[in-house]
Each structure stands twice: as structure tokens, then as C-alpha cells.
Design a protein around this motif. Sequence first.
Motif, PDB file in Angstrom:
ATOM      1  N   GLN A 208       0.367  -1.132  -0.281  1.00 44.16           N
ATOM      2  CA  GLN A 208      -0.271   0.354   0.196  1.00 44.16           C
ATOM      3  C   GLN A 208       0.606   1.175   0.025  1.00 44.16           C
ATOM      4  OE1 GLN A 208      -3.345   0.398   2.865  1.00 44.16           O
ATOM      5  NE2 GLN A 208      -2.531   2.127   3.961  1.00 44.16           N
ATOM      6  N   VAL A 209       0.256   2.382  -1.225  1.00 49.50           N
ATOM      7  CA  VAL A 209       1.293   3.824  -0.423  1.00 49.50           C
ATOM      8  C   VAL A 209      -0.166   4.868  -0.073  1.00 49.50           C
ATOM      9  CG1 VAL A 209       1.782   5.735  -2.179  1.00 49.50           C
ATOM     10  CG2 VAL A 209       2.665   3.014  -2.790  1.00 49.50           C
ATOM     11  N   GLU A 210       0.054   4.928   0.973  1.00 52.66           N
ATOM     12  CA  GLU A 210      -0.980   5.889   1.396  1.00 52.66           C
ATOM     13  C   GLU A 210      -0.332   7.198   1.890  1.00 52.66           C
ATOM     14  OE1 GLU A 210      -2.266   6.658   6.722  1.00 52.66           O
ATOM     15  OE2 GLU A 210      -1.719   5.033   5.929  1.00 52.66           O
ATOM     16  N   VAL A 211      -1.476   8.217   0.917  1.00 52.21           N
ATOM     17  CA  VAL A 211      -1.092   9.794   0.866  1.00 52.21           C
ATOM     18  C   VAL A 211      -1.432  10.683   1.630  1.00 52.21           C
ATOM     19  CG1 VAL A 211      -1.607  11.884  -0.620  1.00 52.21           C
ATOM     20  CG2 VAL A 211      -0.854   9.637  -1.493  1.00 52.21           C
ATOM     21  N   ARG A 212      -0.979  11.057   3.137  1.00 55.17           N
ATOM     22  CA  ARG A 212      -2.005  11.893   4.037  1.00 55.17           C
ATOM     23  C   ARG A 212      -1.897  12.995   3.386  1.00 55.17           C
ATOM     24  NH1 ARG A 212       1.281   8.180   6.913  1.00 55.17           N
ATOM     25  NH2 ARG A 212       0.161   7.123   8.622  1.00 55.17           N
ATOM     26  N   SER A 213      -1.178  13.972   2.556  1.00 56.90           N
ATOM     27  CA  SER A 213      -0.485  15.576   2.107  1.00 56.90           C
ATOM     28  C   SER A 213       0.542  14.884   1.501  1.00 56.90           C
ATOM     29  CB  SER A 213      -0.340  16.121   3.715  1.00 56.90           C
ATOM     30  OG  SER A 213       1.216  15.982   4.391  1.00 56.90           O
ATOM     31  N   PHE A 214       0.756  16.524   0.728  1.00 57.35           N
ATOM     32  CA  PHE A 214       1.378  16.559  -0.246  1.00 57.35           C
ATOM     33  C   PHE A 214       3.304  16.125   0.119  1.00 57.35           C
ATOM     34  CE2 PHE A 214       4.929  18.756  -2.660  1.00 57.35           C
ATOM     35  CZ  PHE A 214       4.722  18.032  -3.637  1.00 57.35           C
ATOM     36  N   ASP A 215       3.040  16.107   1.659  1.00 57.19           N
ATOM     37  CA  ASP A 215       4.773  15.985   2.225  1.00 57.19           C
ATOM     38  C   ASP A 215       4.415  14.462   3.001  1.00 57.19           C
ATOM     39  OD1 ASP A 215       6.526  18.263   0.730  1.00 57.19           O
ATOM     40  OD2 ASP A 215       5.417  19.245   2.934  1.00 57.19           O
ATOM     41  N   ASP A 216       3.937  13.742   3.019  1.00 57.15           N
ATOM     42  CA  ASP A 216       3.715  12.817   3.960  1.00 57.15           C
ATOM     43  C   ASP A 216       3.077  11.654   3.205  1.00 57.15           C
ATOM     44  OD1 ASP A 216       3.597  10.683   5.822  1.00 57.15           O
ATOM     45  OD2 ASP A 216       1.629  12.404   7.100  1.00 57.15           O
ATOM     46  N   ILE A 217       4.111  10.832   2.196  1.00 59.97           N
ATOM     47  CA  ILE A 217       3.499   9.836   1.293  1.00 59.97           C
ATOM     48  C   ILE A 217       4.600   8.200   2.619  1.00 59.97           C
ATOM     49  CG2 ILE A 217       3.369   8.509  -0.342  1.00 59.97           C
ATOM     50  CD1 ILE A 217       3.305  11.412  -1.813  1.00 59.97           C
ATOM     51  N   SER A 218       3.855   7.713   2.554  1.00 59.50           N
ATOM     52  CA  SER A 218       4.251   6.674   3.950  1.00 59.50           C
ATOM     53  C   SER A 218       3.647   4.849   2.767  1.00 59.50           C
ATOM     54  CB  SER A 218       3.763   6.403   4.892  1.00 59.50           C
ATOM     55  OG  SER A 218       3.017   6.364   4.804  1.00 59.50           O
ATOM     56  N   LEU A 219       4.007   4.150   3.352  1.00 55.12           N
ATOM     57  CA  LEU A 219       4.187   2.679   2.476  1.00 55.12           C
ATOM     58  C   LEU A 219       4.600   1.505   3.624  1.00 55.12           C
ATOM     59  CD1 LEU A 219       7.674   2.578   0.186  1.00 55.12           C
ATOM     60  CD2 LEU A 219       5.455   3.677  -0.255  1.00 55.12           C
ATOM     61  N   ARG A 220       3.590   0.879   2.625  1.00 54.08           N
ATOM     62  CA  ARG A 220       3.550  -0.587   4.151  1.00 54.08           C
ATOM     63  C   ARG A 220       3.868  -1.941   3.027  1.00 54.08           C
ATOM     64  NH1 ARG A 220       1.102  -1.364   8.827  1.00 54.08           N
ATOM     65  NH2 ARG A 220       0.233   0.789   8.622  1.00 54.08           N
ATOM     66  N   LEU A 221       4.810  -2.221   3.443  1.00 51.23           N
ATOM     67  CA  LEU A 221       5.168  -3.701   3.119  1.00 51.23           C
ATOM     68  C   LEU A 221       3.994  -4.843   3.271  1.00 51.23           C
ATOM     69  CD1 LEU A 221       8.909  -3.305   3.714  1.00 51.23           C
ATOM     70  CD2 LEU A 221       7.124  -1.836   1.760  1.00 51.23           C
ATOM     71  N   THR A 222       4.283  -5.956   2.562  1.00 47.59           N
ATOM     72  CA  THR A 222       3.075  -7.501   3.060  1.00 47.59           C
ATOM     73  C   THR A 222       3.744  -7.411   4.272  1.00 47.59           C
ATOM     74  OG1 THR A 222       5.037  -8.202   0.982  1.00 47.59           O
ATOM     75  CG2 THR A 222       3.632  -7.630   0.400  1.00 47.59           C
ATOM     76  N   ASP A 223       4.714  -7.839   4.807  1.00 52.59           N
ATOM     77  CA  ASP A 223       5.169  -8.235   6.227  1.00 52.59           C
ATOM     78  C   ASP A 223       5.159  -7.056   7.020  1.00 52.59           C
ATOM     79  OD1 ASP A 223       7.477  -6.124   5.406  1.00 52.59           O
ATOM     80  OD2 ASP A 223       9.224  -7.650   5.775  1.00 52.59           O
ATOM     81  N   GLY A 224       3.986  -6.316   6.623  1.00 56.22           N
ATOM     82  CA  GLY A 224       4.041  -5.215   8.099  1.00 56.22           C
ATOM     83  C   GLY A 224       4.783  -3.961   8.306  1.00 56.22           C
ATOM     84  N   ARG A 225       6.255  -4.403   7.574  1.00 55.70           N
ATOM     85  CA  ARG A 225       7.279  -3.451   8.254  1.00 55.70           C
ATOM     86  C   ARG A 225       6.898  -2.187   6.747  1.00 55.70           C
ATOM     87  NH1 ARG A 225      12.357  -4.814   6.057  1.00 55.70           N
ATOM     88  NH2 ARG A 225      11.860  -6.026   4.709  1.00 55.70           N
ATOM     89  N   THR A 226       6.990  -0.736   7.726  1.00 54.72           N
ATOM     90  CA  THR A 226       6.559   0.891   6.827  1.00 54.72           C
ATOM     91  C   THR A 226       7.616   1.596   6.805  1.00 54.72           C
ATOM     92  OG1 THR A 226       6.120   1.415   9.281  1.00 54.72           O
ATOM     93  CG2 THR A 226       4.581   0.786   8.427  1.00 54.72           C
ATOM     94  N   VAL A 227       6.948   1.999   5.794  1.00 56.96           N
ATOM     95  CA  VAL A 227       8.197   2.929   5.180  1.00 56.96           C
ATOM     96  C   VAL A 227       7.906   4.810   5.584  1.00 56.96           C
ATOM     97  CG1 VAL A 227      10.022   3.579   3.424  1.00 56.96           C
ATOM     98  CG2 VAL A 227       9.180   1.638   3.751  1.00 56.96           C
ATOM     99  N   ALA A 228       8.424   5.792   5.584  1.00 54.13           N
ATOM    100  CA  ALA A 228       8.035   6.590   6.009  1.00 54.13           C
ATOM    101  C   ALA A 228       8.800   7.532   4.882  1.00 54.13           C
ATOM    102  CB  ALA A 228       8.135   7.494   6.810  1.00 54.13           C
ATOM    103  N   TRP A 229       8.155   8.067   3.499  1.00 56.16           N
ATOM    104  CA  TRP A 229       9.226   8.765   2.571  1.00 56.16           C
ATOM    105  C   TRP A 229       8.961   9.812   2.423  1.00 56.16           C
ATOM    106  CZ3 TRP A 229      11.476   5.241  -1.072  1.00 56.16           C
ATOM    107  CH2 TRP A 229      11.626   6.037  -2.414  1.00 56.16           C
ATOM    108  N   GLY A 230       7.497  10.951   2.822  1.00 61.67           N
ATOM    109  CA  GLY A 230       7.808  12.522   2.829  1.00 61.67           C
ATOM    110  C   GLY A 230       7.239  12.197   1.744  1.00 61.67           C
ATOM    111  N   SER A 231       7.889  13.908   1.138  1.00 59.46           N
ATOM    112  CA  SER A 231       7.957  13.888  -0.244  1.00 59.46           C
ATOM    113  C   SER A 231       7.856  13.324  -1.805  1.00 59.46           C
ATOM    114  CB  SER A 231       7.562  15.484  -1.089  1.00 59.46           C
ATOM    115  OG  SER A 231       8.517  15.779  -1.341  1.00 59.46           O
ATOM    116  N   ALA A 232       7.313  13.315  -2.451  1.00 54.55           N
ATOM    117  CA  ALA A 232       8.288  12.171  -3.741  1.00 54.55           C
ATOM    118  C   ALA A 232       9.192  13.214  -4.033  1.00 54.55           C
ATOM    119  CB  ALA A 232       6.905  12.253  -4.587  1.00 54.55           C
TER     120      ALA A 232
END
Length: 268
Positions: A208-232
Motif C-alpha cells: 500500500q502507498v498511503e498519501v496523507r498530504s503532499f509531504d506525507d507519503i508512506s509505504l506499507r510492505l507485505t510483511d507489515g513493515r512501514t516506510v516514511a517516504w515524505g514527499s515525492a
Amino acid sequence: MAGPTTAEKRGARQQEPSGPPLVRRLRRLGRRRLRTIIVLTLVLLIAGPGTLWVLYGSSWLRVERVSVSGTRVLTPQQVRDAADVPVGAPLVSVDTDAIEARLRQRLPRIDAVDVVRSWPHGIGLKIVERTPVLLVEKSGKFIEVDDEGVRFATVSDAPKGVPLLELAVSRTGSAAASLRRFGTDRLVREAVTVADDLPSAVAHRTRQVEVRSFDDISLRLTDGRTVAWGSAEQGRAKARALTALMKAAPGARHFDVSVPTAPASSGS
């Protein structure tokens, strides 16, 4: 046998073009060229009607088959039906631009198409289908989004390996301001950019790619781990930082590469 008389030589000289040698040569070439043009014109006048009949009136150069290449999800028959090629029409008269326009309009899954004449009896349809990089779930179905942010198809079953896009934009606070400023379409394109920049090893495990705002985009991986990516922005630098971070901390549950020069991990 006696040669020409003086009077005959004088008459011959009078018939030759006058002037310097170069001028006389050019005049002779001009007469030859004129004769060539006249002969070619007569040939075209005689052959022209025959050529037109071969191209338009005869059965020798008419459309008899339509070949399709490049399909993955679409079937060749779907492409043929949408193209609506006039089978039986003179091949030279087929409007290839109109066929291309029909395909793009009727089959949004097509990203690029090349319509070519294959003499003497064929039309070739060479297509490139769009590839989904994100999915938007709606009413139990999935809308496919390509790498340009184009929503091009709705399918019942989610394609494997394509992450879901979750627009979790709040209607209050800074997130609401981000939504008002950029709009939903722009936020979707930012998520597409992030998905396109992911390291291949991470992309295959992104659920899953989750967008909360322009500067707040995060990832959820299949094993439950998460990644805070920020903006594009700085996508390639973030991809490199994430790859290095996952190797350095393989047991971590959360990774933050929103500032690629200062990546962080946490959890175990």
C-alpha cells in the motif's frame, strides 16, 4: 566518294547554335531534357489511369486481413473490433489516423499504437498497453493507474504485485490545506512518482502507498513493515537510502527516508 562541298559545309555551320561552345552545349542539353520531359509526360498520361485502377478499382490491393501484436491483457479480437478496419476497401484509401483515434478512444488501456499498411492485403496494428503501478479500490473493484497518473481501466481482481493507493487526506489542519492547494489528481501523481522510484526489491513487497498530504507519503510492505517516504521529491536518493538502511538494519520494523541524508530505522 567526294566529301561535302564548301556550300554544304557553310549550310551545316549555319544550322548549328551560335555563340560560345558552353552556350551551344547548354542549348543542346536543354533540347534533350525537353524531349525527355515530353516522353515522361506521355508515359504518365497513358499509365496513370491504369495505376489508379490497380490501386482503387482492382481486387489486387484490397484489405483482406488485420494483424494485431503487443497485446497482454487485451485480446487481438478486442483490438480488431475497436479498430473497425474497413476490410475489402482499397488498401491505399484506409485512413490509418482514424483507426488510431478509434483505438485510443475505445480502449483506454492502449498507451501507444502504430497502424501500418502491409502490402498487398494487410493492415498491422502494433500496440503498447499501459502498465498499472497503483490501484485505487472503489466499490469492490480496482481502478488501474499507470506511471503518468492515468486511470485507464477498472478490473474485478487486483493484479498481483501492484500496490493499493490509499488517499487518507484529512479535511482539517495542514493536510486539508495541502488538498486545497494541490488537488486530488496532483496527490495521485505524487504517489505514482513514489511508486515509480521505489527500489525493485521494495516495489515487489509494497502492499500500500498511503498519501496523507503532499509531504506525507508512506509505504506499507507485505510483511507489515512501514516506510516514511515524505514527499515525492529526491526519489532516487531516498531509494538508495532505503536500500542501504534495510541492509544495515534487517530486523527493523519502521524506516524513515523522508530526509535521505539522515535516514533512520526503529523497532525490531
